[in-house]
Write an enzyme that holds these catalytic residues in place. Structure first.
Site, PDB file in Angstrom:
ATOM      1  N   LYS A 115       0.828  -1.219   0.000  1.00 12.22           N
ATOM      2  CA  LYS A 115       0.000   0.000   0.000  1.00 12.22           C
ATOM      3  C   LYS A 115       0.852   1.254   0.000  1.00 12.22           C
ATOM      4  O   LYS A 115       0.478   2.265  -0.580  1.00 12.22           O
ATOM      5  CB  LYS A 115      -0.964   0.002   1.189  1.00 12.22           C
ATOM      6  N   LYS A 197      -3.792 -10.130  -6.817  1.00 16.82           N
ATOM      7  CA  LYS A 197      -5.056 -10.360  -6.094  1.00 16.82           C
ATOM      8  C   LYS A 197      -6.184  -9.509  -6.682  1.00 16.82           C
ATOM      9  O   LYS A 197      -5.953  -8.355  -7.058  1.00 16.82           O
ATOM     10  CB  LYS A 197      -4.830  -9.976  -4.624  1.00 16.82           C
ATOM     11  N   LYS A 200     -10.792  -4.585  -4.466  1.00 18.97           N
ATOM     12  CA  LYS A 200     -11.867  -3.618  -4.674  1.00 18.97           C
ATOM     13  C   LYS A 200     -11.327  -2.242  -5.049  1.00 18.97           C
ATOM     14  O   LYS A 200     -12.065  -1.404  -5.555  1.00 18.97           O
ATOM     15  CB  LYS A 200     -12.811  -3.551  -3.466  1.00 18.97           C
TER      16      LYS A 200
HETATM   17  P1  TYM Z   1     -10.589  -6.224   3.220  1.00 17.24           P
HETATM   18  O1  TYM Z   1     -11.683  -5.227   3.396  1.00 17.24           O
HETATM   19  O2  TYM Z   1      -9.482  -5.893   2.298  1.00 17.24           O
HETATM   20  O3  TYM Z   1     -11.206  -7.599   2.742  1.00 17.24           O
HETATM   21  C1  TYM Z   1     -12.286  -8.208   3.419  1.00 17.24           C
HETATM   22  C2  TYM Z   1     -12.078  -9.712   3.424  1.00 17.24           C
HETATM   23  O4  TYM Z   1     -12.019 -10.196   2.072  1.00 17.24           O
HETATM   24  C3  TYM Z   1     -10.835 -10.984   1.885  1.00 17.24           C
HETATM   25  N1  TYM Z   1     -10.378 -10.776   0.505  1.00 17.24           N
HETATM   26  C4  TYM Z   1     -10.151 -11.766  -0.371  1.00 17.24           C
HETATM   27  N2  TYM Z   1     -10.256 -13.105  -0.271  1.00 17.24           N
HETATM   28  C5  TYM Z   1      -9.968 -13.839  -1.366  1.00 17.24           C
HETATM   29  N3  TYM Z   1      -9.580 -13.301  -2.552  1.00 17.24           N
HETATM   30  C6  TYM Z   1      -9.450 -11.972  -2.692  1.00 17.24           C
HETATM   31  N4  TYM Z   1      -9.065 -11.453  -3.861  1.00 17.24           N
HETATM   32  C7  TYM Z   1      -9.739 -11.136  -1.579  1.00 17.24           C
HETATM   33  N5  TYM Z   1      -9.730  -9.789  -1.374  1.00 17.24           N
HETATM   34  C8  TYM Z   1     -10.109  -9.597  -0.091  1.00 17.24           C
HETATM   35  C9  TYM Z   1      -9.841 -10.431   2.901  1.00 17.24           C
HETATM   36  O5  TYM Z   1      -8.847 -11.373   3.199  1.00 17.24           O
HETATM   37  C10 TYM Z   1     -10.752 -10.146   4.081  1.00 17.24           C
HETATM   38  O6  TYM Z   1     -10.969 -11.312   4.843  1.00 17.24           O
HETATM   39  N6  TYM Z   1      -7.835  -5.620   7.348  1.00 17.24           N
HETATM   40  C11 TYM Z   1      -9.016  -6.260   6.806  1.00 17.24           C
HETATM   41  C12 TYM Z   1     -10.282  -5.869   7.514  1.00 17.24           C
HETATM   42  C13 TYM Z   1     -10.255  -6.043   8.994  1.00 17.24           C
HETATM   43  C14 TYM Z   1     -10.366  -7.268   9.699  1.00 17.24           C
HETATM   44  C15 TYM Z   1     -10.338  -6.906  11.082  1.00 17.24           C
HETATM   45  C16 TYM Z   1     -10.497  -8.589   9.300  1.00 17.24           C
HETATM   46  C17 TYM Z   1     -10.154  -5.047   9.920  1.00 17.24           C
HETATM   47  N7  TYM Z   1     -10.220  -5.557  11.164  1.00 17.24           N
HETATM   48  C18 TYM Z   1     -10.437  -7.884  12.073  1.00 17.24           C
HETATM   49  C19 TYM Z   1     -10.568  -9.558  10.312  1.00 17.24           C
HETATM   50  C20 TYM Z   1     -10.540  -9.201  11.666  1.00 17.24           C
HETATM   51  C21 TYM Z   1      -9.149  -5.876   5.351  1.00 17.24           C
HETATM   52  O7  TYM Z   1      -8.604  -4.902   4.895  1.00 17.24           O
HETATM   53  O8  TYM Z   1     -10.005  -6.652   4.634  1.00 17.24           O
END
Ligand code: TYM
Length: 333
Positions: A115, A197, A200
């Site tokens: 990032k 990957k 979004k």
């Molecule tokens: P975020 O918002 O980027 O993504 C949400 C969830 O989606 C999964 N994910 C994917 N899985 C498979 N293939 C992909 N291309 C893909 N893109 C995203 C992510 O692994 C995630 O599970 N830091 C976290 C959010 C967060 C969080 C937490 C998660 C904040 N606090 C506490 C668990 C526990 C994040 O940015 O996810």
């Protein structure tokens, strides 16, 4: 904390329109725990501001993410769904945990490296300490399992290290959480660069299938997906594009790679891509329908946010006050 019930916790950032990566890697798996675990799932709006957001978009996506949680089958009567900024204990515990997290540990986080390369003009301290806020989310609820995609595993492992360090100094404070990464769907790749990957925040909308894309758009995107010069539908090293499409198809149909190879033996990539597109669109249609219903009732969503925040705050308050007491902060009654 919950009469010996285990806790499942996870979060999604409202930082862009959610993709089938978010759906297959995370959202879809959240309901697995609804029956046997105490579940809390959070819309992590405070995480989202580590990169610049347009306020109106952030607000809209916060509602949308909550509506998608429910559209994916999470029943707010059974699970706690809430918005991070509505529970102030997250940032308070994050400050404390900052003092138990090492600079070197945060420097090694691959998401921070990625990032900060992408947002070179805004490498703010929040982007750097982001995993500490995430650890605070998880630890506030004495979490046992954290269902996430593979990209978040490193953050959950850091959370375990922070909790273990804290517990060594102040015994029996936190439950040590376990990352749960489902075998299928743990890393859905971009349709235009299948070594990257699916994200979004990708600027190329054709690289990404959004949960809310309509059927024609989904089929068109899969038709344009980058593959290789081979013609056989076969899962093999180096065939990143086809491997990704096969993984997506496997997630939606429950079929094994061998079954998919047999189904498309003698057929070309064109037939296969169409089948992936149709299967994906058909699987998402009921989610989209329920989403539209929930989004049509903004007051209902706000009532859910309020209820979720009250439930979450109750638990968060207890953990934070336990931590503060252990640290030696004076407690006023
Ligand atoms: P975020 O918002 O980027 O993504 C949400 C969830 O989606 C999964 N994910 C994917 N899985 C498979 N293939 C992909 N291309 C893909 N893109 C995203 C992510 O692994 C995630 O599970 N830091 C976290 C959010 C967060 C969080 C937490 C998660 C904040 N606090 C506490 C668990 C526990 C994040 O940015 O996810």
């Amino acid at each position: 904390m919950f009469q010996n019930q285990k806790v499942s916790y996870s979060g999604v950032q409202p930082s862009g329109n959610l993709t089938i990566g978010n759906y297959l890697g995370a959202l879809r798996n959240f309901s697995t725990y609804s029956e046997d675990y105490k579940c809390l799932y959070c819309v992590v709006d405070q995480h989202a501001i580590t990169v610049r957001q347009v306020p109106a978009d952030l607000r809209r996506r916060t509602y949308e993410t909550l509506a998608l949680y429910m559209a994916c089958g999470l029943d707010p009567e059974k699970v706690t769904l809430y918005v991070q900024s509505h529970v102030h204990e997250h940032t308070e515990l994050a400050w404390i945990l900052n003092c138990f997290t090492m600079f070197g540990e945060l420097s090694r986080m691959t998401q921070f490296k990625d990032k900060s390369a992408k947002h070179a003009d805004n490498i703010n301290a929040g982007l750097f300490t982001y995993p500490v806020l995430m650890a605070s989310d998880i630890l506030l609820y004495q979490t046992d399992v954290v269902p996430v995609g593979i990209d978040q595993k490193q953050h959950v492992e850091l959370c375990r290290d922070i909790a273990t360090r804290f517990n060594a100094l102040y015994p029996d404070t936190f439950t040590i959480p376990e990352p749960i990464v489902s075998k299928s769907g743990m890393k859905i790749m971009s349709l235009s660069e299948p070594t990257k990957k699916m994200s979004k925040s990708d600027e190329n909308p054709n690289a990404v299938v959004y949960i809310l894309d309509d059927k024609d758009t989904i089929i068109r995107k899969f038709k344009r997906a980058v593959t290789d010069s081979d013609t056989e539908v076969r899962f093999a090293p180096g065939k990143d594009g086809i491997n990704n499409l096969m993984s997506i198809y496997a997630c939606f149909t429950g079929k094994s790679m061998e079954e998919i190879e047999a189904e498309f033996a003698g057929k070309g990539y064109g037939d296969f891509k169409l089948a992936v597109g149709e299967t994906c669109a058909d699987a998402l249609a009921p989610v989209q329908q329920r989403f539209a219903q929930y989004m049509g009732d903004k007051a209902g969503l706000e009532a859910q946010m309020k209820k979720g925040a009250e439930e979450a705050s109750y638990i968060a308050r207890r953990t934070l006050s336990k931590v503060e007491k252990k640290l030696g902060f004076v407690q006023l009654r």
